[in-house]
Scaffold this active site. Structure first.
Site, PDB file in Angstrom:
ATOM      1  CD  GLN A 275      -2.327   1.510   2.751  1.00  0.00           C
ATOM      2  OE1 GLN A 275      -3.544   1.421   2.800  1.00  0.00           O
ATOM      3  NE2 GLN A 275      -1.580   1.728   3.828  1.00  0.00           N
ATOM      4  CG  ASP A 276       2.395   2.732   3.634  1.00  0.00           C
ATOM      5  OD1 ASP A 276       1.165   2.686   3.464  1.00  0.00           O
ATOM      6  OD2 ASP A 276       2.920   2.868   4.760  1.00  0.00           O
TER       7      ASP A 276
ATOM      8  CG  LEU B 126      13.694  -6.485   3.364  1.00  0.00           C
ATOM      9  CD1 LEU B 126      12.932  -6.103   4.625  1.00  0.00           C
ATOM     10  CD2 LEU B 126      14.745  -5.429   3.057  1.00  0.00           C
TER      11      LEU B 126
ATOM     12  CB  ALA C 244      10.347  -4.622   2.357  1.00  0.00           C
TER      13      ALA C 244
ATOM     14  CB  SER D 227       4.605  -0.107  13.528  1.00  0.00           C
ATOM     15  OG  SER D 227       3.318  -0.434  13.983  1.00  0.00           O
TER      16      SER D 227
ATOM     17  CD  GLU E 168      -0.008  -3.415  16.536  1.00  0.00           C
ATOM     18  OE1 GLU E 168       0.221  -4.458  17.160  1.00  0.00           O
ATOM     19  OE2 GLU E 168      -1.058  -2.775  16.640  1.00  0.00           O
TER      20      GLU E 168
ATOM     21  CE1 TYR F  21       4.608  -5.326  11.250  1.00  0.00           C
ATOM     22  CE2 TYR F  21       3.517  -4.250  13.100  1.00  0.00           C
ATOM     23  CZ  TYR F  21       4.057  -4.189  11.834  1.00  0.00           C
ATOM     24  OH  TYR F  21       4.065  -3.002  11.158  1.00  0.00           O
TER      25      TYR F  21
ATOM     26  CG  HIS G  38      -0.689   4.653   7.189  1.00  0.00           C
ATOM     27  ND1 HIS G  38       0.161   4.427   8.248  1.00  0.00           N
ATOM     28  CD2 HIS G  38      -0.063   4.197   6.097  1.00  0.00           C
ATOM     29  CE1 HIS G  38       1.259   3.867   7.809  1.00  0.00           C
ATOM     30  NE2 HIS G  38       1.153   3.700   6.504  1.00  0.00           N
TER      31      HIS G  38
ATOM     32  NE  ARG H 147      -4.255  -1.028   6.113  1.00  0.00           N
ATOM     33  CZ  ARG H 147      -3.177  -1.304   6.840  1.00  0.00           C
ATOM     34  NH1 ARG H 147      -2.090  -1.822   6.288  1.00  0.00           N
ATOM     35  NH2 ARG H 147      -3.160  -1.030   8.139  1.00  0.00           N
TER      36      ARG H 147
HETATM   37  P1  NDP Z   1       2.066  -3.997   2.972  1.00  0.00           P
HETATM   38  O1  NDP Z   1       1.862  -5.280   3.695  1.00  0.00           O
HETATM   39  O2  NDP Z   1       0.987  -3.481   2.069  1.00  0.00           O
HETATM   40  O3  NDP Z   1       3.400  -4.099   2.085  1.00  0.00           O
HETATM   41  C1  NDP Z   1       4.538  -4.815   2.548  1.00  0.00           C
HETATM   42  C2  NDP Z   1       5.576  -4.837   1.459  1.00  0.00           C
HETATM   43  O4  NDP Z   1       6.715  -5.578   1.912  1.00  0.00           O
HETATM   44  C3  NDP Z   1       5.106  -5.525   0.170  1.00  0.00           C
HETATM   45  O5  NDP Z   1       5.617  -4.801  -0.926  1.00  0.00           O
HETATM   46  C4  NDP Z   1       5.777  -6.888   0.257  1.00  0.00           C
HETATM   47  O6  NDP Z   1       6.004  -7.497  -0.984  1.00  0.00           O
HETATM   48  C5  NDP Z   1       7.098  -6.487   0.893  1.00  0.00           C
HETATM   49  N1  NDP Z   1       7.838  -7.624   1.467  1.00  0.00           N
HETATM   50  C6  NDP Z   1       7.390  -8.544   2.348  1.00  0.00           C
HETATM   51  N2  NDP Z   1       8.381  -9.409   2.636  1.00  0.00           N
HETATM   52  C7  NDP Z   1       9.472  -9.036   1.922  1.00  0.00           C
HETATM   53  C8  NDP Z   1      10.799  -9.531   1.791  1.00  0.00           C
HETATM   54  N3  NDP Z   1      11.214 -10.626   2.459  1.00  0.00           N
HETATM   55  N4  NDP Z   1      11.668  -8.885   0.976  1.00  0.00           N
HETATM   56  C9  NDP Z   1      11.264  -7.792   0.278  1.00  0.00           C
HETATM   57  N5  NDP Z   1      10.018  -7.282   0.339  1.00  0.00           N
HETATM   58  C10 NDP Z   1       9.133  -7.895   1.167  1.00  0.00           C
HETATM   59  O7  NDP Z   1       2.427  -2.893   4.072  1.00  0.00           O
HETATM   60  P2  NDP Z   1       2.109  -1.311   4.084  1.00  0.00           P
HETATM   61  O8  NDP Z   1       2.406  -0.744   2.763  1.00  0.00           O
HETATM   62  O9  NDP Z   1       0.804  -1.083   4.733  1.00  0.00           O
HETATM   63  O10 NDP Z   1       3.217  -0.813   5.133  1.00  0.00           O
HETATM   64  C11 NDP Z   1       4.519  -0.435   4.731  1.00  0.00           C
HETATM   65  C12 NDP Z   1       5.459  -0.558   5.928  1.00  0.00           C
HETATM   66  O11 NDP Z   1       5.007   0.292   6.978  1.00  0.00           O
HETATM   67  C13 NDP Z   1       5.556  -1.949   6.539  1.00  0.00           C
HETATM   68  O12 NDP Z   1       6.868  -2.097   7.011  1.00  0.00           O
HETATM   69  C14 NDP Z   1       4.586  -1.900   7.710  1.00  0.00           C
HETATM   70  O13 NDP Z   1       4.959  -2.827   8.702  1.00  0.00           O
HETATM   71  C15 NDP Z   1       4.781  -0.468   8.164  1.00  0.00           C
HETATM   72  N6  NDP Z   1       3.664   0.157   8.834  1.00  0.00           N
HETATM   73  C16 NDP Z   1       2.434   0.176   8.234  1.00  0.00           C
HETATM   74  C17 NDP Z   1       1.384   0.835   8.825  1.00  0.00           C
HETATM   75  C18 NDP Z   1       0.031   0.872   8.206  1.00  0.00           C
HETATM   76  O14 NDP Z   1      -0.927   1.225   8.904  1.00  0.00           O
HETATM   77  N7  NDP Z   1      -0.096   0.580   6.906  1.00  0.00           N
HETATM   78  C19 NDP Z   1       1.579   1.543  10.116  1.00  0.00           C
HETATM   79  C20 NDP Z   1       2.921   1.482  10.631  1.00  0.00           C
HETATM   80  C21 NDP Z   1       3.915   0.820   9.996  1.00  0.00           C
HETATM   81  P3  NDP Z   1       4.885  -8.438  -1.712  1.00  0.00           P
HETATM   82  O15 NDP Z   1       3.903  -7.509  -2.364  1.00  0.00           O
HETATM   83  O16 NDP Z   1       5.700  -9.210  -2.675  1.00  0.00           O
HETATM   84  O17 NDP Z   1       4.263  -9.263  -0.629  1.00  0.00           O
HETATM   85  P1  GDR Z   2      -3.298  -3.641  13.098  1.00  0.00           P
HETATM   86  O1  GDR Z   2      -4.366  -3.645  11.900  1.00  0.00           O
HETATM   87  O2  GDR Z   2      -3.199  -4.959  13.757  1.00  0.00           O
HETATM   88  O3  GDR Z   2      -3.623  -2.461  13.959  1.00  0.00           O
HETATM   89  O4  GDR Z   2      -1.927  -3.409  12.308  1.00  0.00           O
HETATM   90  P2  GDR Z   2      -5.635  -4.538  11.601  1.00  0.00           P
HETATM   91  O5  GDR Z   2      -6.431  -3.758  10.630  1.00  0.00           O
HETATM   92  O6  GDR Z   2      -5.274  -5.933  11.221  1.00  0.00           O
HETATM   93  O7  GDR Z   2      -6.404  -4.616  13.024  1.00  0.00           O
HETATM   94  C1  GDR Z   2      -6.902  -3.460  13.674  1.00  0.00           C
HETATM   95  C2  GDR Z   2      -7.777  -3.873  14.857  1.00  0.00           C
HETATM   96  O8  GDR Z   2      -8.987  -4.450  14.379  1.00  0.00           O
HETATM   97  C3  GDR Z   2      -9.279  -5.606  15.155  1.00  0.00           C
HETATM   98  N1  GDR Z   2     -10.145  -6.525  14.409  1.00  0.00           N
HETATM   99  C4  GDR Z   2      -9.805  -7.133  13.253  1.00  0.00           C
HETATM  100  N2  GDR Z   2      -8.686  -7.075  12.510  1.00  0.00           N
HETATM  101  C5  GDR Z   2      -8.656  -7.807  11.354  1.00  0.00           C
HETATM  102  N3  GDR Z   2      -7.545  -7.732  10.564  1.00  0.00           N
HETATM  103  N4  GDR Z   2      -9.688  -8.611  10.970  1.00  0.00           N
HETATM  104  C6  GDR Z   2     -10.839  -8.705  11.724  1.00  0.00           C
HETATM  105  O9  GDR Z   2     -11.765  -9.428  11.361  1.00  0.00           O
HETATM  106  C7  GDR Z   2     -10.911  -7.927  12.913  1.00  0.00           C
HETATM  107  N5  GDR Z   2     -11.869  -7.767  13.865  1.00  0.00           N
HETATM  108  C8  GDR Z   2     -11.388  -6.902  14.752  1.00  0.00           C
HETATM  109  C9  GDR Z   2      -7.911  -6.180  15.476  1.00  0.00           C
HETATM  110  O10 GDR Z   2      -7.983  -7.098  16.550  1.00  0.00           O
HETATM  111  C10 GDR Z   2      -7.129  -4.910  15.789  1.00  0.00           C
HETATM  112  O11 GDR Z   2      -7.354  -4.531  17.112  1.00  0.00           O
HETATM  113  C11 GDR Z   2      -1.815  -2.498  11.242  1.00  0.00           C
HETATM  114  C12 GDR Z   2      -0.770  -3.044  10.253  1.00  0.00           C
HETATM  115  O12 GDR Z   2      -0.762  -2.243   9.105  1.00  0.00           O
HETATM  116  C13 GDR Z   2       0.612  -3.014  10.873  1.00  0.00           C
HETATM  117  O13 GDR Z   2       1.579  -3.377   9.888  1.00  0.00           O
HETATM  118  C14 GDR Z   2       0.899  -1.594  11.381  1.00  0.00           C
HETATM  119  O14 GDR Z   2       2.169  -1.535  11.965  1.00  0.00           O
HETATM  120  C15 GDR Z   2      -0.183  -1.177  12.366  1.00  0.00           C
HETATM  121  O15 GDR Z   2      -1.442  -1.222  11.711  1.00  0.00           O
HETATM  122  C16 GDR Z   2       0.041   0.234  12.890  1.00  0.00           C
END
Ligand code: NDP
Ligand code: GDR
Length: 326
Positions: A12-13, A57, A79, A127, A129, A151, A181, A186
């Site tokens: 996503q990001d 990675l 990643a 994060s 988290e 995680y 976000h 997503r």
């Molecule tokens: P996504 O899960 O959408 O994307 C993760 C990315 O990492 C994908 O491009 C995936 O590739 C790649 N990846 C996974 N494993 C490997 C590997 N072994 N080597 C290289 N690439 C790899 O995450 P988001 O875009 O939502 O988040 C981006 C980053 O920000 C992540 O590190 C996440 O933990 C962190 N983060 C996200 C938040 C959020 O709310 N979205 C909040 C805080 C932190 P592939 O498509 O091939 O699977």
């Molecule tokens: P999170 O996101 O764990 O905060 O991590 P997620 O959307 O998975 O869960 C948020 C909250 O919702 C509750 N929940 C459910 N969650 C999912 N996925 N499915 C369900 O059916 C459901 N029902 C309730 C969860 O228990 C949780 O409390 C995300 C990821 O993007 C991380 O990589 C990132 O670091 C953090 O946000 C900030």
């Protein structure tokens, strides 16, 4: 011309950041894993000007190769294995990728850049988290970290390793502590997208009900497009640092259901939603709400999209694009 290397460009990001950097005039390179990654086509569609380099990675020499090809001035390490629920079932793999993967990237940069390390800037995707069982409300940069999942623990390792490279080698390494976000891009495993897709399908008559986990958890949800701007802003500062990026508002999963179903014209969602143990987590993060004052003051960053606007945007996108998972 500035050159950026993004790991996780297919996530996503990565997609939003790639778009943003191309608009800023950057030459964009992205690390993509696997020999036949189905998400490559998505990246090529959204970011046709980006150059993709295969790598992982977990494969140190592939990271060195990616650096040699891209010769970046900015590296965004996005990643990770990012799905919290998955991390309990795959704790070692998550630790390797989400934790040690950060060290691999930092070390590859140090060895590749040699005497020119001061020419490179690094962003680590930390994060909220990491706050887990929160020790302070709202959470800020100085709040004690208390992760609640494999995680979260892996992210803490990457976070401190980033700080350590800054302090040990004077590297321009910054860490963004981003709260949840979301966006129409997503992943469908995360709760906001699971809900927006299900609401669209129920409103269309393609699905009867929705099975959820904990409805009482509260999150500080923002829009991914706003958050990637903050990543870039961090790397434009003279000094590297760590920043909380959040909206300062918190909503429960119930609030999410209220807004999402209302967006499709359904006022009473209770009969349509069931709860099931299989979506409950061994340890929950009950409440997240961030204090982004430092980012407001130092970076001049502000979020632009509200929670209600975000959820309506996601539901509309899933109504307009049935079946699309990205
Ligand atoms: P996504 O899960 O959408 O994307 C993760 C990315 O990492 C994908 O491009 C995936 O590739 C790649 N990846 C996974 N494993 C490997 C590997 N072994 N080597 C290289 N690439 C790899 O995450 P988001 O875009 O939502 O988040 C981006 C980053 O920000 C992540 O590190 C996440 O933990 C962190 N983060 C996200 C938040 C959020 O709310 N979205 C909040 C805080 C932190 P592939 O498509 O091939 O699977
Ligand atoms: P999170 O996101 O764990 O905060 O991590 P997620 O959307 O998975 O869960 C948020 C909250 O919702 C509750 N929940 C459910 N969650 C999912 N996925 N499915 C369900 O059916 C459901 N029902 C309730 C969860 O228990 C949780 O409390 C995300 C990821 O993007 C991380 O990589 C990132 O670091 C953090 O946000 C900030």
């Amino acid at each position: 011309m500035k050159r950026a290397l993004i790991t996780g460009i297919s996530g996503q990001d990565g997609l939003y950041l790639g778009e943003f950097l191309l608009e800023q005039g950057y030459e964009v390179y992205g690390l993509i894993r696997g020999q036949n990654n189905p998400r490559r086509a998505i990246v090529e569609e959204i970011l046709p000007q980006a150059t993709l380099i295969t790598g992982d990675l977990m494969d140190f020499s592939s990271l060195l190769r990616a650096l040699e090809i891209s010769r970046p001035t900015e590296i965004y390490n996005l990643a990770a294995i990012s799905y919290v629920a998955y991390s309990w079932d795959n704790a070692q793999l998550t630790s390797e990728v989400t934790g040690k993967g950060v060290l691999n990237m930092l070390e590859a940069i140090r060895l590749w850049a040699k005497g020119s390390l001061d020419q490179v800037r690094f962003y680590q995707a930390s994060s909220s988290e990491m706050f887990g069982k929160v020790q302070e409300v709202p959470q800020r940069e100085s709040t004690l970290l208390w992760p609640r999942s494999p995680y979260g623990v892996a992210k803490v390792f990457g976070h401190y390793m980033t700080i350590n490279y800054r302090e040990s080698y004077g590297m321009h390494a910054s860490s963004g502590i981003l709260f949840n976000h979301e966006s129409p891009r997503r992943g469908p495993e995360f709760v906001t997208r699971k809900v927006s897709r299900a609401v669209a399908a129920i409103a269309r008559g393609d699905q009867d009900s929705l099975v959820m986990g904990n409805l009482d958890a509260k999150r500080d949800w923002g829009y991914a497009g706003d958050y990637v701007r903050a990543m870039w802003m961090m790397l434009q500062q003279d000094q590297p640092d760590d920043y909380v990026i959040a909206t300062g508002q918190t909503q429960s999963v119930r609030d999410l259901l209220d807004v999402a179903f209302a967006a499709a014209g359904i006022d009473d969602w209770q009969p349509l939603v069931q709860q099931d143990e299989r979506f409950m987590r061994p340890a929950e993060v009950d409440l997240l709400i961030g204090d982004a004052s430092k980012a407001h003051d130092v970076l001049g960053w502000q979020p632009e999209v509200s929670f209600e606007e975000l959820v309506r945007m996601m539901v509309k996108s899933d109504q307009d694009n049935p079946g699309r998972t990205w």
